[in-house]
Design a protein around this motif. Structure first.
Motif, PDB file in Angstrom:
ATOM      1  N   UNK A 151       0.804  -1.223   0.000  1.00 50.69           N
ATOM      2  CA  UNK A 151       0.000   0.000   0.000  1.00 50.69           C
ATOM      3  C   UNK A 151       0.836   1.272   0.000  1.00 50.69           C
ATOM      4  N   UNK A 152       2.135   1.132   0.150  1.00 46.93           N
ATOM      5  CA  UNK A 152       3.015   2.303   0.032  1.00 46.93           C
ATOM      6  C   UNK A 152       3.366   2.580  -1.426  1.00 46.93           C
ATOM      7  N   UNK A 153       2.897   1.719  -2.339  1.00 46.93           N
ATOM      8  CA  UNK A 153       3.238   1.889  -3.759  1.00 46.93           C
ATOM      9  C   UNK A 153       1.992   2.045  -4.619  1.00 46.93           C
ATOM     10  N   UNK A 154       1.079   2.892  -4.191  1.00 42.99           N
ATOM     11  CA  UNK A 154      -0.085   3.194  -5.020  1.00 42.99           C
ATOM     12  C   UNK A 154       0.292   4.116  -6.168  1.00 42.99           C
ATOM     13  N   UNK A 155       1.434   4.800  -6.018  1.00 39.44           N
ATOM     14  CA  UNK A 155       1.967   5.657  -7.082  1.00 39.44           C
ATOM     15  C   UNK A 155       3.468   5.798  -6.857  1.00 39.44           C
ATOM     16  N   UNK A 156       4.243   5.078  -7.645  1.00 41.19           N
ATOM     17  CA  UNK A 156       5.688   5.115  -7.489  1.00 41.19           C
ATOM     18  C   UNK A 156       6.397   5.379  -8.800  1.00 41.19           C
ATOM     19  N   UNK A 157       7.719   5.470  -8.745  1.00 42.20           N
ATOM     20  CA  UNK A 157       8.528   5.649  -9.950  1.00 42.20           C
ATOM     21  C   UNK A 157       9.510   4.490 -10.066  1.00 42.20           C
TER      22      UNK A 157
END
Length: 252
Positions: A151-157
């Motif tokens: 859930x810490x990677x709902x929007x990552x690069x």
């Protein structure tokens, strides 16, 4: 303005990197759940192997298939690593399997390969992986740990550096969605989307193409048994997890 278009294949470097990514993210499935009912008994090593779909059956929907290996062998050969030149922010986008602890000590088997174009005609990447883990103390707890990380990677690069040029930079994200209902199991599901710009070296067009790849990640937990699936489509993921779970129940 950057040009966007759909392409049929990925560049070799991007495909190799993404394949590694999907392996590294095989702990990432999370979404709706059911509480587990009566759990299967502890399985023998041979039982765990028999849960996976026989290679002869897998070939009906796979264009290539790697030999079935133990989880310990997968760890030893770097199957769960991110690979050189691959990084993400947050780091959890690529390091979710760390939530399961030391996998080299976990009993289980892994099967992987590539689905045929007929099985996943709309997918740019057709990599699939099915694994079964026997998690001491309960697989449901393991899913909770992985879900928290995911859930810490709902929007990552994501950054892919193959050397000899500018690194590829793009986005990576996971989106939870409804998981399949399985008798007596807790289930979780998530969709992985990776978007990368790529310039085709064989073309005179130097404008980067935006490649968008999708994968479905699905988990099922029943007692100490954890079933883990990565597939190019939602239906393939549902079929994979349901088949393995049914085989597990027949062996319990």
């Amino acid at each position: 303005m950057r040009k966007k278009r759909t392409v049929v294949t990925l560049a070799a470097v991007a495909l190799a990197a993404l394949t590694t990514l999907f392996l590294a993210g095989n702990g990432a499935a999370t979404a709706g759940s059911q509480e587990a009912a009566a759990a299967p008994t502890k399985f023998s090593n041979e039982d765990l192997r028999q849960m996976l779909v026989p290679e002869s059956e897998q070939r009906k929907t796979a264009s290539s298939l790697q030999p079935t290996i133990t989880i310990a062998e997968a760890v030893a050969t770097g199957q769960f690593g991110t690979g050189p030149g691959i990084s993400s922010e947050p780091k959890a986008c690529l390091e979710m399997t760390s939530a399961l602890g030391d996998l080299s000590r976990v009993e289980g088997y892994m099967q992987s390969g590539e689905r045929s174009q007929g099985a996943a005609p709309e997918s740019l990447q057709r990599y699939f992986m099915t694994a079964v883990f026997q998690i001491p103390g309960g697989a449901s707890t393991a899913i909770d740990k992985v879900a928290k990380v995911l859930r810490t990677c709902s929007a990552g690069t994501i950054r892919l550096d193959a050397g000899g040029g500018e690194p590829l930079r793009g986005s990576i994200s996971y989106a939870e969605h409804e998981a399949p209902a399985l008798n007596g199991a807790r289930t979780f599901a998530s969709a992985l989307t990776t978007i990368l710009p790529w310039t085709d070296s064989s073309s005179t067009d130097t404008v980067p193409v935006v490649q968008e790849c999708h994968a479905q990640l699905t988990l099922a937990a029943n007692g100490d048994l954890l079933i883990w699936s990565v597939e190019p489509t939602k239906q393939l993921a549902v079929n994979s997890v349901r088949t393995v779970h049914e085989r597990a129940l027949a062996l319990s």
